[in-house]
Design a protein around this motif. Sequence first.
Motif, PDB file in Angstrom:
ATOM      1  N   ALA A  78       0.826  -1.216   0.000  1.00 28.25           N
ATOM      2  CA  ALA A  78       0.000   0.000   0.000  1.00 28.25           C
ATOM      3  C   ALA A  78       0.857   1.260   0.000  1.00 28.25           C
ATOM      4  N   GLU A  79       2.015   1.190   0.650  1.00 30.22           N
ATOM      5  CA  GLU A  79       2.926   2.344   0.714  1.00 30.22           C
ATOM      6  C   GLU A  79       3.889   2.391  -0.475  1.00 30.22           C
ATOM      7  N   GLY A  80       3.834   1.386  -1.339  1.00 33.58           N
ATOM      8  CA  GLY A  80       4.744   1.349  -2.494  1.00 33.58           C
ATOM      9  C   GLY A  80       6.192   1.118  -2.116  1.00 33.58           C
ATOM     10  N   VAL A  81       6.415   0.382  -1.018  1.00 32.72           N
ATOM     11  CA  VAL A  81       7.774   0.146  -0.513  1.00 32.72           C
ATOM     12  C   VAL A  81       8.565  -0.741  -1.480  1.00 32.72           C
ATOM     13  N   GLU A  82       9.798  -0.309  -1.776  1.00 29.49           N
ATOM     14  CA  GLU A  82      10.669  -1.044  -2.699  1.00 29.49           C
ATOM     15  C   GLU A  82      11.716  -1.900  -1.981  1.00 29.49           C
ATOM     16  N   TYR A  83      12.214  -1.419  -0.843  1.00 24.36           N
ATOM     17  CA  TYR A  83      13.272  -2.118  -0.107  1.00 24.36           C
ATOM     18  C   TYR A  83      12.919  -2.200   1.365  1.00 24.36           C
ATOM     19  N   LEU A  84      13.318  -3.314   1.989  1.00 26.05           N
ATOM     20  CA  LEU A  84      13.129  -3.502   3.419  1.00 26.05           C
ATOM     21  C   LEU A  84      14.493  -3.440   4.095  1.00 26.05           C
ATOM     22  N   ILE A  85      14.593  -2.566   5.086  1.00 28.11           N
ATOM     23  CA  ILE A  85      15.846  -2.360   5.804  1.00 28.11           C
ATOM     24  C   ILE A  85      15.640  -2.817   7.241  1.00 28.11           C
ATOM     25  N   LEU A  86      16.308  -3.905   7.616  1.00 24.00           N
ATOM     26  CA  LEU A  86      16.171  -4.436   8.969  1.00 24.00           C
ATOM     27  C   LEU A  86      17.207  -3.764   9.871  1.00 24.00           C
ATOM     28  N   ALA A  87      16.723  -3.219  10.978  1.00 23.26           N
ATOM     29  CA  ALA A  87      17.587  -2.464  11.887  1.00 23.26           C
ATOM     30  C   ALA A  87      17.255  -2.877  13.318  1.00 23.26           C
ATOM     31  N   GLY A  88      17.742  -4.057  13.702  1.00 24.55           N
ATOM     32  CA  GLY A  88      17.441  -4.559  15.038  1.00 24.55           C
ATOM     33  C   GLY A  88      16.061  -5.190  15.112  1.00 24.55           C
ATOM     34  N   TYR A  89      15.625  -5.805  14.010  1.00 19.04           N
ATOM     35  CA  TYR A  89      14.348  -6.534  13.994  1.00 19.04           C
ATOM     36  C   TYR A  89      14.648  -7.960  14.434  1.00 19.04           C
ATOM     37  N   MET A  90      14.009  -8.395  15.507  1.00 23.07           N
ATOM     38  CA  MET A  90      14.419  -9.641  16.162  1.00 23.07           C
ATOM     39  C   MET A  90      13.584 -10.851  15.738  1.00 23.07           C
ATOM     40  N   ARG A  91      13.128 -10.836  14.482  1.00 20.55           N
ATOM     41  CA  ARG A  91      12.377 -11.976  13.958  1.00 20.55           C
ATOM     42  C   ARG A  91      12.926 -12.375  12.602  1.00 20.55           C
ATOM     43  N   LEU A  92      12.877 -13.674  12.322  1.00 20.91           N
ATOM     44  CA  LEU A  92      13.236 -14.134  10.985  1.00 20.91           C
ATOM     45  C   LEU A  92      12.153 -13.723  10.008  1.00 20.91           C
ATOM     46  N   ILE A  93      12.554 -13.261   8.846  1.00 20.25           N
ATOM     47  CA  ILE A  93      11.605 -12.940   7.786  1.00 20.25           C
ATOM     48  C   ILE A  93      11.163 -14.261   7.139  1.00 20.25           C
ATOM     49  N   GLY A  94       9.857 -14.437   6.991  1.00 20.40           N
ATOM     50  CA  GLY A  94       9.318 -15.677   6.438  1.00 20.40           C
ATOM     51  C   GLY A  94       9.084 -15.602   4.938  1.00 20.40           C
ATOM     52  N   GLN A  95       8.622 -16.704   4.392  1.00 17.54           N
ATOM     53  CA  GLN A  95       8.454 -16.840   2.946  1.00 17.54           C
ATOM     54  C   GLN A  95       7.478 -15.828   2.351  1.00 17.54           C
ATOM     55  N   THR A  96       6.461 -15.434   3.103  1.00 19.44           N
ATOM     56  CA  THR A  96       5.450 -14.501   2.583  1.00 19.44           C
ATOM     57  C   THR A  96       6.101 -13.199   2.128  1.00 19.44           C
ATOM     58  N   ILE A  97       6.985 -12.656   2.959  1.00 20.12           N
ATOM     59  CA  ILE A  97       7.666 -11.398   2.617  1.00 20.12           C
ATOM     60  C   ILE A  97       8.866 -11.666   1.722  1.00 20.12           C
ATOM     61  N   LEU A  98       9.599 -12.753   1.980  1.00 19.24           N
ATOM     62  CA  LEU A  98      10.777 -13.078   1.159  1.00 19.24           C
ATOM     63  C   LEU A  98      10.424 -13.220  -0.317  1.00 19.24           C
ATOM     64  N   ARG A  99       9.306 -13.876  -0.602  1.00 22.64           N
ATOM     65  CA  ARG A  99       8.908 -14.079  -2.005  1.00 22.64           C
ATOM     66  C   ARG A  99       8.703 -12.751  -2.728  1.00 22.64           C
ATOM     67  N   GLU A 100       8.070 -11.818  -2.031  1.00 19.52           N
ATOM     68  CA  GLU A 100       7.749 -10.522  -2.647  1.00 19.52           C
ATOM     69  C   GLU A 100       8.971  -9.616  -2.764  1.00 19.52           C
ATOM     70  N   TYR A 101       9.902  -9.714  -1.811  1.00 15.52           N
ATOM     71  CA  TYR A 101      11.022  -8.765  -1.736  1.00 15.52           C
ATOM     72  C   TYR A 101      12.390  -9.438  -1.871  1.00 15.52           C
ATOM     73  N   GLU A 102      12.452 -10.573  -2.502  1.00 16.22           N
ATOM     74  CA  GLU A 102      13.717 -11.290  -2.633  1.00 16.22           C
ATOM     75  C   GLU A 102      14.796 -10.389  -3.248  1.00 16.22           C
ATOM     76  N   GLY A 103      15.968 -10.359  -2.604  1.00 19.07           N
ATOM     77  CA  GLY A 103      17.064  -9.535  -3.090  1.00 19.07           C
ATOM     78  C   GLY A 103      16.927  -8.059  -2.741  1.00 19.07           C
TER      79      GLY A 103
END
Length: 194
Positions: A78-103
């Motif tokens: 909804a926000e048109g986000v292109e890149y995800l920047i993890l900065a002290g996020y203490m959870r593993l990213i799962g397949q749902t988000i990985l598939r959409e934002y791979e690389g």
Amino acid sequence: MKKIAIFASGNGSNFHSIMEAEAKKELKIKTSLLVCDHHEAYVLQRAQGLGIPIFCFNPREYEDKKAYEEVILEHLLAEGVEYLILAGYMRLIGQTILREYEGRIINIHPSLLPAFPGKDAIGQALDAKAKETGVTVHYVDEGMDTGPVIAQESVRIYENDTEESLKKRIQIVEHRLYPSILKELFQQEHVNIG
């Protein structure tokens, strides 16, 4: 200008360093969303103070990781986000988000990976009586801090170091390295997906 979301779980010191670089126009980004999994995290106050949209959630209120990641994904798209920047996020990213934002998911970790992955990397380094540790910026894959390394910088460990003293020196490196590496990546026409 790249539209990013920052994922954080705690104090948000790396969030702050990225926001400073954005404000000074050193980073040509627009931070469109903060994603946080902890309602008491200080990073929420930092984001509120800057007027950045926030999605804060309690993972326990969802059936599973897939369920809450689907909601996160809705916000990101909804926000048109292109890149995800993890900065002290203490959870593993799962397949749902990985598939959409791979690389296009980048993390910073307080060790010289592959040494001391996961939680309490600073404590792990001290317990191992290592002579050095450091900071790694890397792409995120399905593993625990296993994605391709983008950049690393070492930090010496002194005999009298405590977790607090070592953490302070590591954070000095993090706050300089992360924005500078993001700047390099976003200046490239196409980010190398490793």
